[in-house]
Write an enzyme that holds these catalytic residues in place. Sequence first.
Site, PDB file in Angstrom:
ATOM      1  N   SER A  39     -33.408 -49.955  80.637  1.00  0.00           N
ATOM      2  CA  SER A  39     -34.532 -49.009  80.547  1.00  0.00           C
ATOM      3  C   SER A  39     -35.812 -49.721  80.134  1.00  0.00           C
ATOM      4  O   SER A  39     -35.784 -50.849  79.641  1.00  0.00           O
ATOM      5  CB  SER A  39     -34.222 -47.894  79.539  1.00  0.00           C
ATOM      6  OG  SER A  39     -34.068 -48.429  78.236  1.00  0.00           O
ATOM      7  N   LEU A  44     -39.083 -51.657  79.337  1.00  0.00           N
ATOM      8  CA  LEU A  44     -39.556 -53.006  79.637  1.00  0.00           C
ATOM      9  C   LEU A  44     -38.429 -53.895  80.152  1.00  0.00           C
ATOM     10  O   LEU A  44     -38.635 -54.714  81.049  1.00  0.00           O
ATOM     11  CB  LEU A  44     -40.196 -53.618  78.387  1.00  0.00           C
ATOM     12  CG  LEU A  44     -40.746 -55.034  78.532  1.00  0.00           C
ATOM     13  CD1 LEU A  44     -41.817 -55.104  79.617  1.00  0.00           C
ATOM     14  CD2 LEU A  44     -41.307 -55.531  77.201  1.00  0.00           C
ATOM     15  N   TYR A  57     -39.667 -50.456  61.450  1.00  0.00           N
ATOM     16  CA  TYR A  57     -39.950 -51.140  62.713  1.00  0.00           C
ATOM     17  C   TYR A  57     -40.836 -52.361  62.474  1.00  0.00           C
ATOM     18  O   TYR A  57     -40.541 -53.464  62.955  1.00  0.00           O
ATOM     19  CB  TYR A  57     -40.625 -50.171  63.683  1.00  0.00           C
ATOM     20  CG  TYR A  57     -40.909 -50.761  65.042  1.00  0.00           C
ATOM     21  CD1 TYR A  57     -39.876 -50.970  65.951  1.00  0.00           C
ATOM     22  CD2 TYR A  57     -42.207 -51.111  65.417  1.00  0.00           C
ATOM     23  CE1 TYR A  57     -40.130 -51.512  67.207  1.00  0.00           C
ATOM     24  CE2 TYR A  57     -42.470 -51.651  66.669  1.00  0.00           C
ATOM     25  CZ  TYR A  57     -41.429 -51.847  67.560  1.00  0.00           C
ATOM     26  OH  TYR A  57     -41.684 -52.385  68.792  1.00  0.00           O
ATOM     27  N   THR A 100     -43.333 -46.436  77.829  1.00  0.00           N
ATOM     28  CA  THR A 100     -41.879 -46.333  77.984  1.00  0.00           C
ATOM     29  C   THR A 100     -41.380 -45.184  77.111  1.00  0.00           C
ATOM     30  O   THR A 100     -42.173 -44.463  76.508  1.00  0.00           O
ATOM     31  CB  THR A 100     -41.181 -47.635  77.540  1.00  0.00           C
ATOM     32  OG1 THR A 100     -41.360 -47.806  76.119  1.00  0.00           O
ATOM     33  CG2 THR A 100     -41.753 -48.851  78.262  1.00  0.00           C
TER      34      THR A 100
END
Length: 325
Positions: free
Chosen positions: A62, A64, A207, A242
Amino acid sequence: MVSAATRKSLLRARVMDFITSTAILPLLLGCVGLFSLFKLLQWLRMRAYVRNAVVVITGATSGLGRECARVFHAAGARLVLCGRNAEALEELSQELAASRAPGVQTHKPCTVTFDLADPGAIAGAASEILQCFGHVDVLINNAGISYRGAIVDTSPDVDKRVMETNYFGPVALTKALLPAMIRRRQGHVVAISSIQGKISLPFRSAYAASKHATQAFFDCLRAEVEQHDIEVTVISPGYIHTNLSLNAVTADGSKYGVMDETTAQGRSPVQVAQDILAALGKKKKDVVLADPMPSLAVYLRTLAPGLFFRLMASRARKERKSKHS
């Protein structure tokens, strides 16, 4: 009496006559032609860098990763597609096997199914990867998960989950494949990090932490494996259109399920994948693929940290207010 408009028209005509009657126009056309030829040769050289090379892509089904698979396949790479979903991997493999690129010999991809966040799966996966084509030329550590939430509300299990997928998994896979690269004195390790590996945004702590760790590890790796002629490239994209934010985890581990406006307006993953191929062909060490404002923020963090911190605090207040409005 000649009007201003007429004078401008006459002047424009004289300038054009001068240009066309001298060597300026041929010179300009020649420069444009040379530049176009240079760009074409550069692109062909970049494609040649991965032609017939064994390229491993994690998170290939999925976003990139999928576009990287398409771009590198079209350049003639021998792909090893990695991910958790065996059915999706096989579907992508069949799609690529059926596609052809003009003037390029393409190869049917190999697939390896495993969960990068499972430490016990890495050794077996690395062995399976090496069995596909006998060696690895390029490893693209692309798989990752995003996060949205306040630090005070976030479970340590969520922090661990994000770090396991974004940092410990790629590090373990790299370590497992590195000895084979060292023996061949050849290889290229790529880490798909993020602009948030260089600056930290509020409500993205897990993250950002995982991407800062990624940047640090692969910077160290680059220095250590230089003696073995192994390249290391860290790619730091900005926002990409995305499903990363849709699939992000929240403070309690649930799915975020929202397409952020910044993500929706992000760069095309196809364009980013092409830029990644270009960066590899040029053997670049560290690449930021972001719009001007995020790129500027990286320099602002270093050159004017006080201003940067105030801007981030203001962003946090606005984001907190929007959530409670």
